[in-house]
Scaffold this motif. Structure first.
Motif, PDB file in Angstrom:
ATOM      1  N   GLY A  38       0.815  -1.208   0.000  1.00  0.00           N
ATOM      2  CA  GLY A  38       0.000   0.000   0.000  1.00  0.00           C
ATOM      3  C   GLY A  38       0.846   1.255   0.000  1.00  0.00           C
ATOM      4  O   GLY A  38       2.071   1.201  -0.139  1.00  0.00           O
ATOM      5  N   PRO A  39       0.200   2.405   0.174  1.00  0.00           N
ATOM      6  CA  PRO A  39       0.919   3.685   0.189  1.00  0.00           C
ATOM      7  C   PRO A  39       1.761   3.832   1.456  1.00  0.00           C
ATOM      8  O   PRO A  39       1.558   3.122   2.444  1.00  0.00           O
ATOM      9  CB  PRO A  39      -0.207   4.711   0.162  1.00  0.00           C
ATOM     10  CG  PRO A  39      -1.365   4.014   0.777  1.00  0.00           C
ATOM     11  CD  PRO A  39      -1.222   2.568   0.382  1.00  0.00           C
ATOM     12  N   LEU A  40       2.693   4.776   1.403  1.00  0.00           N
ATOM     13  CA  LEU A  40       3.502   5.056   2.591  1.00  0.00           C
ATOM     14  C   LEU A  40       2.609   5.622   3.680  1.00  0.00           C
ATOM     15  O   LEU A  40       1.750   6.471   3.423  1.00  0.00           O
ATOM     16  CB  LEU A  40       4.590   6.082   2.261  1.00  0.00           C
ATOM     17  CG  LEU A  40       5.834   5.546   1.589  1.00  0.00           C
ATOM     18  CD1 LEU A  40       6.761   6.688   1.209  1.00  0.00           C
ATOM     19  CD2 LEU A  40       6.564   4.572   2.482  1.00  0.00           C
ATOM     20  N   GLU A  41       2.795   5.124   4.882  1.00  0.00           N
ATOM     21  CA  GLU A  41       2.045   5.622   6.022  1.00  0.00           C
ATOM     22  C   GLU A  41       2.931   5.533   7.255  1.00  0.00           C
ATOM     23  O   GLU A  41       3.896   4.767   7.293  1.00  0.00           O
ATOM     24  CB  GLU A  41       0.752   4.841   6.212  1.00  0.00           C
ATOM     25  CG  GLU A  41       0.954   3.351   6.386  1.00  0.00           C
ATOM     26  CD  GLU A  41      -0.355   2.590   6.445  1.00  0.00           C
ATOM     27  OE1 GLU A  41      -0.595   1.971   7.492  1.00  0.00           O
ATOM     28  OE2 GLU A  41      -1.106   2.617   5.466  1.00  0.00           O
ATOM     29  N   PRO A  42       2.633   6.325   8.281  1.00  0.00           N
ATOM     30  CA  PRO A  42       3.447   6.286   9.501  1.00  0.00           C
ATOM     31  C   PRO A  42       3.368   4.922  10.186  1.00  0.00           C
ATOM     32  O   PRO A  42       2.293   4.324  10.257  1.00  0.00           O
ATOM     33  CB  PRO A  42       2.846   7.363  10.393  1.00  0.00           C
ATOM     34  CG  PRO A  42       1.934   8.152   9.531  1.00  0.00           C
ATOM     35  CD  PRO A  42       1.580   7.317   8.351  1.00  0.00           C
ATOM     36  N   LEU A  43       4.513   4.454  10.677  1.00  0.00           N
ATOM     37  CA  LEU A  43       4.556   3.183  11.390  1.00  0.00           C
ATOM     38  C   LEU A  43       3.725   3.271  12.676  1.00  0.00           C
ATOM     39  O   LEU A  43       2.994   2.354  13.017  1.00  0.00           O
ATOM     40  CB  LEU A  43       6.000   2.801  11.716  1.00  0.00           C
ATOM     41  CG  LEU A  43       6.210   1.491  12.468  1.00  0.00           C
ATOM     42  CD1 LEU A  43       5.664   0.313  11.665  1.00  0.00           C
ATOM     43  CD2 LEU A  43       7.687   1.275  12.757  1.00  0.00           C
ATOM     44  N   PHE A  44       3.832   4.395  13.379  1.00  0.00           N
ATOM     45  CA  PHE A  44       3.072   4.636  14.599  1.00  0.00           C
ATOM     46  C   PHE A  44       2.230   5.895  14.392  1.00  0.00           C
ATOM     47  O   PHE A  44       2.656   6.997  14.735  1.00  0.00           O
ATOM     48  CB  PHE A  44       4.004   4.808  15.806  1.00  0.00           C
ATOM     49  CG  PHE A  44       4.931   3.645  16.005  1.00  0.00           C
ATOM     50  CD1 PHE A  44       4.443   2.442  16.486  1.00  0.00           C
ATOM     51  CD2 PHE A  44       6.284   3.746  15.716  1.00  0.00           C
ATOM     52  CE1 PHE A  44       5.300   1.357  16.674  1.00  0.00           C
ATOM     53  CE2 PHE A  44       7.138   2.679  15.903  1.00  0.00           C
ATOM     54  CZ  PHE A  44       6.648   1.475  16.376  1.00  0.00           C
ATOM     55  N   PRO A  45       1.016   5.771  13.839  1.00  0.00           N
ATOM     56  CA  PRO A  45       0.221   6.948  13.474  1.00  0.00           C
ATOM     57  C   PRO A  45      -0.207   7.821  14.655  1.00  0.00           C
ATOM     58  O   PRO A  45      -0.416   9.007  14.484  1.00  0.00           O
ATOM     59  CB  PRO A  45      -1.003   6.363  12.775  1.00  0.00           C
ATOM     60  CG  PRO A  45      -1.033   4.931  13.111  1.00  0.00           C
ATOM     61  CD  PRO A  45       0.345   4.531  13.505  1.00  0.00           C
ATOM     62  N   ASP A  46      -0.316   7.262  15.851  1.00  0.00           N
ATOM     63  CA  ASP A  46      -0.754   8.056  17.003  1.00  0.00           C
ATOM     64  C   ASP A  46       0.389   8.818  17.661  1.00  0.00           C
ATOM     65  O   ASP A  46       0.146   9.660  18.517  1.00  0.00           O
ATOM     66  CB  ASP A  46      -1.423   7.148  18.043  1.00  0.00           C
ATOM     67  CG  ASP A  46      -2.681   6.508  17.491  1.00  0.00           C
ATOM     68  OD1 ASP A  46      -3.288   7.089  16.572  1.00  0.00           O
ATOM     69  OD2 ASP A  46      -3.045   5.412  17.959  1.00  0.00           O
ATOM     70  N   GLU A  47       1.605   8.525  17.275  1.00  0.00           N
ATOM     71  CA  GLU A  47       2.765   9.175  17.868  1.00  0.00           C
ATOM     72  C   GLU A  47       2.960  10.543  17.224  1.00  0.00           C
ATOM     73  O   GLU A  47       3.005  10.659  15.998  1.00  0.00           O
ATOM     74  CB  GLU A  47       4.004   8.312  17.629  1.00  0.00           C
ATOM     75  CG  GLU A  47       5.257   8.867  18.228  1.00  0.00           C
ATOM     76  CD  GLU A  47       6.450   7.966  17.951  1.00  0.00           C
ATOM     77  OE1 GLU A  47       7.481   8.491  17.530  1.00  0.00           O
ATOM     78  OE2 GLU A  47       6.329   6.748  18.131  1.00  0.00           O
ATOM     79  N   PRO A  48       3.047  11.611  18.030  1.00  0.00           N
ATOM     80  CA  PRO A  48       3.263  12.931  17.440  1.00  0.00           C
ATOM     81  C   PRO A  48       4.648  12.991  16.775  1.00  0.00           C
ATOM     82  O   PRO A  48       5.600  12.374  17.258  1.00  0.00           O
ATOM     83  CB  PRO A  48       3.185  13.891  18.630  1.00  0.00           C
ATOM     84  CG  PRO A  48       3.441  13.052  19.825  1.00  0.00           C
ATOM     85  CD  PRO A  48       2.997  11.658  19.490  1.00  0.00           C
ATOM     86  N   PRO A  49       4.754  13.708  15.665  1.00  0.00           N
ATOM     87  CA  PRO A  49       6.061  13.780  14.987  1.00  0.00           C
ATOM     88  C   PRO A  49       7.094  14.497  15.851  1.00  0.00           C
ATOM     89  O   PRO A  49       6.772  15.474  16.524  1.00  0.00           O
ATOM     90  CB  PRO A  49       5.764  14.567  13.717  1.00  0.00           C
ATOM     91  CG  PRO A  49       4.483  15.259  13.961  1.00  0.00           C
ATOM     92  CD  PRO A  49       3.741  14.476  14.995  1.00  0.00           C
TER      93      PRO A  49
END
Length: 60
Positions: free
Chosen positions: A14-25
């Motif tokens: 699939g497309p690139l997505e954050p490994l940990f989406p809930d973690e603030p950058p």
């Protein structure tokens, strides 16, 4: 932020997505300093452009 491509049920990726989406950058302090410096340089460039325009007689 670590970006990953998750494997889809059909076997494709699939497309690139954050490994940990809930973690603030997290932004490194060095990056912040560089971004601030770049913004300051852009302001200086705009001021110099206006000054050159005025010296050439194109000021309003």
């Amino acid at each position: 932020m670590i970006m990953v491509r998750r494997k889809q049920p059909n076997g494709s990726y699939g497309p690139l997505e954050p490994l940990f989406p809930d973690e603030p950058p997290k932004i490194d302090e060095t990056v912040l300093v560089l971004l601030e410096a770049m913004a300051g340089q852009q302001e200086q460039i705009e001021e110099l452009k206006a000054e050159v325009k005025a010296l050439k007689g194109g000021a309003e």
